[in-house]
Design an enzyme around this catalytic site. Sequence first.
Site, short mmCIF file in Angstrom:
data_model
loop_
_atom_site.label_atom_id
_atom_site.label_comp_id
_atom_site.label_asym_id
_atom_site.label_seq_id
_atom_site.Cartn_x
_atom_site.Cartn_y
_atom_site.Cartn_z
N GLY A 254 5.08 -2.29 -4.85
CA GLY A 254 5.99 -1.55 -3.99
C GLY A 254 6.89 -0.69 -4.86
O GLY A 254 6.66 -0.55 -6.06
N PHE B 46 9.84 -1.27 -5.99
CA PHE B 46 10.61 -1.98 -7.00
C PHE B 46 9.97 -3.31 -7.39
O PHE B 46 10.60 -4.11 -8.07
CB PHE B 46 12.03 -2.26 -6.49
CG PHE B 46 12.88 -1.04 -6.36
CD1 PHE B 46 13.70 -0.64 -7.39
CD2 PHE B 46 12.84 -0.28 -5.21
CE1 PHE B 46 14.48 0.49 -7.28
CE2 PHE B 46 13.63 0.86 -5.08
CZ PHE B 46 14.45 1.25 -6.12
N LYS C 107 5.50 -12.81 -7.59
CA LYS C 107 6.12 -11.53 -7.26
C LYS C 107 7.26 -11.23 -8.21
O LYS C 107 8.20 -12.02 -8.35
CB LYS C 107 6.63 -11.55 -5.81
CG LYS C 107 7.25 -10.23 -5.36
CD LYS C 107 7.66 -10.30 -3.90
CE LYS C 107 8.26 -8.97 -3.42
NZ LYS C 107 8.62 -9.01 -2.00
N ASP D 112 11.58 -7.50 10.22
CA ASP D 112 10.52 -6.54 9.87
C ASP D 112 9.14 -7.14 10.14
O ASP D 112 8.26 -7.10 9.28
CB ASP D 112 10.64 -6.12 8.40
CG ASP D 112 9.90 -4.82 8.10
OD1 ASP D 112 9.64 -4.04 9.06
OD2 ASP D 112 9.57 -4.58 6.93
#
Length: 405
Positions: free
Chosen positions: A138, A140, A158, A262
């Site tokens: 992504g 960042f 991650k 989200d």
Amino acid sequence: MESVHEPCEYTNNTAENHAHQLDETPAPGETDGGRKKAGREEKKKCFWRWPFGLDETDGGRKETGIEEKKKCFWRWPALALRFPCRRTAKRNLVKAEKKRKRVAGTSRRHDKGTVPFITKNHSYILRCYKIGPKLGKGGFGLVYAGTRRKDGLKVAVKFSLKPPNMPYITVPGHPKRLPLEIGLTLTANKCPRSPQIIKLLDWQEYTDHYIMVMERPLPCMDLLSFMELHGGTLNEDTARHVMRQVIRAANVCCENGVYHRDIKPENLLVNQDTMEVKLIHFGCGALMKESAFKFFCGTREYIPPEFKLTGKYHAKPMTVWSLGILLFEMVCGDFPTAKDLYMTAANIWTKPGLSQECCKLICDCLQPMPKKRLTLEKMHLHDWFKVMDEIMERTSENDTCHGHP
């Protein structure tokens, strides 16, 4: 079925060693995740997404190479609500098939060069986990396949850079405040936990970034890719099975004091063999609160109409709206248009091939007035889900008649 694994023995900084109870600390200031600005070059899709910043993408659904057109609106009578008009998306099945072959844990290629962020300061991570190929990236952050050295457990690792003014929250049992995504993922998994929520196994925080080690179900892909493999839409039975699990995950999050904010196909992992669903990516979330939220952090297409009208929204009604958009996407293959939203608000929306109960559930979720929407707690009781219950009952009766236990 859920599998329980012990944390790495080298640290006590694991999910199992924390009391997952929501404290009374007020919610941190929500940041406006926004989406990409008009005219900006579209970024490549990936199902692991960095949650913060104004460059949040919309899932890569706009047709590439076509300049974005100015939105058009239908004006809702009396309330002057405005609904965005979207173009029909094109789904490339060839690309989808390639993406399916690159699913976590299968045949993704190793990137050339060294893994970003990995230095001698990450001795704990390298000692406990073997870092494999990259799964996604992504703005960042990067996600890599990993293997826990102690027992061979497959994990997702991650690496996320910290943006300026990154929010922190307090999790009881942990001496220090944690980055928002870590804290919310831990809190969402406290008892009662749901197997439909991704489990955080371990984490490490550094000055400018943090690392999360999460379970990695195999095989799996994000729901958007799963839809593309099936021609862009899902049949009602499959959509019903997915929706039941997503509703369960959303309810458990709210019960544990976490507002995901989200929920969309890119943030749902589907096991193609078992059809089990897991909700991921809590970076856009917040702690639940009774008062209204005044900032939106998430995906533009899921913004509820009350926020466009008043600049405020509440967690549960907005979650119901987003679940309605999600169901519409699964059975129709795209976001609802202004005309669709006008008809759902009037409870007259239908689509050939869909059952009356399915259309009714979509209308019940996509009501412009929050008080008229179906409540989150009662979504699983809708008539549309009773069809599955009746089928299961008939199957059970047939097995009994044939002498099966």
